[in-house]
Write a protein that holds these residues in place. Structure first.
Motif, PDB file in Angstrom:
ATOM      1  N   SER A  98       0.841  -1.187   0.000  1.00  0.00           N
ATOM      2  CA  SER A  98       0.000   0.000   0.000  1.00  0.00           C
ATOM      3  C   SER A  98       0.883   1.248   0.000  1.00  0.00           C
ATOM      4  CB  SER A  98      -0.909   0.010   1.224  1.00  0.00           C
ATOM      5  OG  SER A  98      -0.148   0.208   2.404  1.00  0.00           O
ATOM      6  N   ILE A  99       0.328   2.339  -0.491  1.00  0.00           N
ATOM      7  CA  ILE A  99       1.069   3.596  -0.481  1.00  0.00           C
ATOM      8  C   ILE A  99       1.376   4.029   0.951  1.00  0.00           C
ATOM      9  CG2 ILE A  99       0.965   6.060  -1.039  1.00  0.00           C
ATOM     10  CD1 ILE A  99       1.497   4.247  -3.435  1.00  0.00           C
ATOM     11  N   SER A 100       0.428   3.841   1.860  1.00  0.00           N
ATOM     12  CA  SER A 100       0.671   4.236   3.247  1.00  0.00           C
ATOM     13  C   SER A 100       1.791   3.417   3.861  1.00  0.00           C
ATOM     14  CB  SER A 100      -0.608   4.090   4.075  1.00  0.00           C
ATOM     15  OG  SER A 100      -1.053   2.754   4.100  1.00  0.00           O
ATOM     16  N   GLN A 101       1.858   2.126   3.537  1.00  0.00           N
ATOM     17  CA  GLN A 101       2.926   1.272   4.051  1.00  0.00           C
ATOM     18  C   GLN A 101       4.274   1.702   3.476  1.00  0.00           C
ATOM     19  OE1 GLN A 101       2.512  -2.922   3.117  1.00  0.00           O
ATOM     20  NE2 GLN A 101       3.310  -3.525   5.107  1.00  0.00           N
ATOM     21  N   ALA A 102       4.307   2.002   2.178  1.00  0.00           N
ATOM     22  CA  ALA A 102       5.551   2.459   1.561  1.00  0.00           C
ATOM     23  C   ALA A 102       5.997   3.798   2.145  1.00  0.00           C
ATOM     24  CB  ALA A 102       5.375   2.569   0.046  1.00  0.00           C
ATOM     25  N   LYS A 103       5.043   4.700   2.374  1.00  0.00           N
ATOM     26  CA  LYS A 103       5.384   6.003   2.949  1.00  0.00           C
ATOM     27  C   LYS A 103       6.014   5.843   4.331  1.00  0.00           C
ATOM     28  CE  LYS A 103       2.082   9.151   0.729  1.00  0.00           C
ATOM     29  NZ  LYS A 103       0.883  10.009   0.952  1.00  0.00           N
ATOM     30  N   ALA A 104       5.502   4.891   5.113  1.00  0.00           N
ATOM     31  CA  ALA A 104       6.041   4.683   6.455  1.00  0.00           C
ATOM     32  C   ALA A 104       7.498   4.242   6.406  1.00  0.00           C
ATOM     33  CB  ALA A 104       5.193   3.655   7.197  1.00  0.00           C
ATOM     34  N   VAL A 105       7.836   3.389   5.449  1.00  0.00           N
ATOM     35  CA  VAL A 105       9.224   2.936   5.308  1.00  0.00           C
ATOM     36  C   VAL A 105      10.119   4.102   4.879  1.00  0.00           C
ATOM     37  CG1 VAL A 105      10.763   1.293   4.169  1.00  0.00           C
ATOM     38  CG2 VAL A 105       8.440   0.604   4.766  1.00  0.00           C
ATOM     39  N   PHE A 106       9.648   4.898   3.920  1.00  0.00           N
ATOM     40  CA  PHE A 106      10.420   6.064   3.481  1.00  0.00           C
ATOM     41  C   PHE A 106      10.564   7.082   4.610  1.00  0.00           C
ATOM     42  CE2 PHE A 106      10.225   4.483  -0.766  1.00  0.00           C
ATOM     43  CZ  PHE A 106      11.223   5.148  -1.471  1.00  0.00           C
ATOM     44  N   GLU A 107       9.524   7.229   5.436  1.00  0.00           N
ATOM     45  CA  GLU A 107       9.552   8.225   6.509  1.00  0.00           C
ATOM     46  C   GLU A 107      10.715   7.973   7.461  1.00  0.00           C
ATOM     47  OE1 GLU A 107       8.751  11.588   7.677  1.00  0.00           O
ATOM     48  OE2 GLU A 107       6.993  10.843   6.606  1.00  0.00           O
ATOM     49  N   ALA A 192       8.284  -5.908   7.957  1.00  0.00           N
ATOM     50  CA  ALA A 192       6.878  -6.078   7.578  1.00  0.00           C
ATOM     51  C   ALA A 192       6.792  -6.675   6.172  1.00  0.00           C
ATOM     52  CB  ALA A 192       6.176  -4.726   7.615  1.00  0.00           C
ATOM     53  N   TRP A 193       5.734  -7.448   5.951  1.00  0.00           N
ATOM     54  CA  TRP A 193       5.440  -7.933   4.607  1.00  0.00           C
ATOM     55  C   TRP A 193       4.284  -7.125   4.044  1.00  0.00           C
ATOM     56  CZ3 TRP A 193       7.742 -11.811   1.541  1.00  0.00           C
ATOM     57  CH2 TRP A 193       8.887 -12.378   2.112  1.00  0.00           C
ATOM     58  N   SER A 194       4.172  -7.103   2.740  1.00  0.00           N
ATOM     59  CA  SER A 194       3.202  -6.255   2.054  1.00  0.00           C
ATOM     60  C   SER A 194       1.797  -6.453   2.599  1.00  0.00           C
ATOM     61  CB  SER A 194       3.228  -6.550   0.556  1.00  0.00           C
ATOM     62  OG  SER A 194       4.519  -6.332   0.038  1.00  0.00           O
ATOM     63  N   ALA A 195       1.045  -5.354   2.614  1.00  0.00           N
ATOM     64  CA  ALA A 195      -0.255  -5.327   3.288  1.00  0.00           C
ATOM     65  C   ALA A 195      -1.338  -6.123   2.564  1.00  0.00           C
ATOM     66  CB  ALA A 195      -0.709  -3.877   3.448  1.00  0.00           C
ATOM     67  N   SER A 196      -1.245  -6.230   1.248  1.00  0.00           N
ATOM     68  CA  SER A 196      -2.337  -6.842   0.471  1.00  0.00           C
ATOM     69  C   SER A 196      -1.780  -7.908  -0.466  1.00  0.00           C
ATOM     70  CB  SER A 196      -3.064  -5.758  -0.332  1.00  0.00           C
ATOM     71  OG  SER A 196      -3.567  -4.750   0.515  1.00  0.00           O
ATOM     72  N   PRO A 197      -1.475  -9.107   0.062  1.00  0.00           N
ATOM     73  CA  PRO A 197      -0.902 -10.162  -0.788  1.00  0.00           C
ATOM     74  C   PRO A 197      -1.838 -10.559  -1.917  1.00  0.00           C
ATOM     75  CG  PRO A 197      -1.569 -11.033   1.360  1.00  0.00           C
ATOM     76  CD  PRO A 197      -1.661  -9.552   1.455  1.00  0.00           C
ATOM     77  N   LEU A 198      -1.260 -10.773  -3.088  1.00  0.00           N
ATOM     78  CA  LEU A 198      -2.026 -11.121  -4.277  1.00  0.00           C
ATOM     79  C   LEU A 198      -1.695 -12.552  -4.701  1.00  0.00           C
ATOM     80  CD1 LEU A 198      -1.457  -7.823  -6.302  1.00  0.00           C
ATOM     81  CD2 LEU A 198      -3.511  -8.478  -5.025  1.00  0.00           C
ATOM     82  N   PRO A 199      -2.705 -13.328  -5.153  1.00  0.00           N
ATOM     83  CA  PRO A 199      -2.458 -14.712  -5.574  1.00  0.00           C
ATOM     84  C   PRO A 199      -1.403 -14.827  -6.677  1.00  0.00           C
ATOM     85  CG  PRO A 199      -4.801 -14.321  -5.326  1.00  0.00           C
ATOM     86  CD  PRO A 199      -4.144 -12.993  -5.183  1.00  0.00           C
TER      87      PRO A 199
END
Length: 275
Positions: A98-107, A192-199
């Protein structure tokens, strides 16, 4: 006012010093003769370390950074070396993030580094000396499938550090990079692992977990990285980049010398990528 002892002794400030590379670096810098301040989000929960003063710091908050730097200068009279080590990890396919998850890592990893650097540079420029040591990673040099967001923060730190180093040299300040490979800490385990895993990525994501697990089984001890940090802090003629550990050293050389197609093929082989 700083005591005369503090006025004479070089001071190193290490962020993210409660464990792992940061704690090992704090210990090694103390052994090398520095007065050392280590930081953690909650310093009261950090196990004591001989010779190291622990203070609270949240690198994602401007006011926390400003207060910490002011306190260190007030108590110790100077900051000669800043080690920007605080960081967070993230794994998984980029599309799953998610963009929010990526922003947190960059922050933390990027903007935290920038905040801390901006906070100490006025003092270092006034003194006409100082070193900012940014902890990058081997994945700041190469593609890192299934670690794209984390790797992109380290690529950003690489570009930022090299650019700022050119800007501040005339003021007697250097901005240097230490580039560890896999290191035996809780960092990767806590990533952390990505918030929305895709098949679509499920099978290859499991392979990526295995690759990371196997790499961690052969990871360097944090003291390997700490020794390199001390070298970056004390070398009379410092280099811009300091690979830390055998893997990082090999990757640094191969990235410069191996043709792109051969390097690309090797990346896919090491990461067991299909297609």
């Amino acid at each position: 006012m700083a005591t005369s002892k503090h006025a004479r002794q070089s001071v190193a400030l290490v962020t993210g010093a409660s464990s792992g590379i940061g704690r090992a670096a704090a210990r090694a810098l103390f052994d090398a003769g520095f007065s050392v301040v280590g930081t953690s989000r909650d310093a009261t929960r950090v196990a004591p370390l001989d010779g190291v003063t622990f203070l609270d710091l949240d690198v994602t908050r401007d006011e926390s950074v400003s207060a910490l730097v002011a306190e260190v200068i007030e108590r110790f009279g100077r900051i000669d070396v800043l080690v920007n080590n605080a960081g967070v990890g993230m794994a998984g396919a980029a599309e799953e993030s998610s963009i929010s998850q990526a922003k947190a890592v960059f922050e933390t990893n990027v903007f935290g580094t920038i905040r801390m650097t901006n906070a100490v540079l006025p003092h270092m420029r006034a003194e006409g000396a100082g070193r900012v040591i940014n902890i990058s990673s081997v994945v700041g040099l190469i593609p890192a499938p299934y670690m794209a967001v984390y790797a992109s923060t380290k690529h950003a730190v690489e570009g930022y550090s090299e650019s700022v180093d050119h800007e501040v040299r005339e003021h007697g300040v250097r901005v240097l990079l230490v580039e560890p490979g896999y290191t035996s800490t809780a960092f990767e385990a806590n990533a952390a692992w990505s918030a929305s895993p895709l098949p679509a990525y499920a099978g290859q994501r499991d392979v990526a977990r295995d690759v990371i697990t196997e790499a961690m089984a052969k990871a360097d001890d944090p003291t390997v990285v700490a020794k390199v940090i001390v070298a970056a802090a004390t070398d009379a003629n410092p280099r811009l980049r300091y690979p830390a550990g055998p893997l990082a050293g090999r990757v640094s050389v191969l990235r410069r010398l191996v043709p792109w197609r051969a390097f690309d093929k090797q990346i896919r082989k090491i990461n067991r990528l299909a297609g």
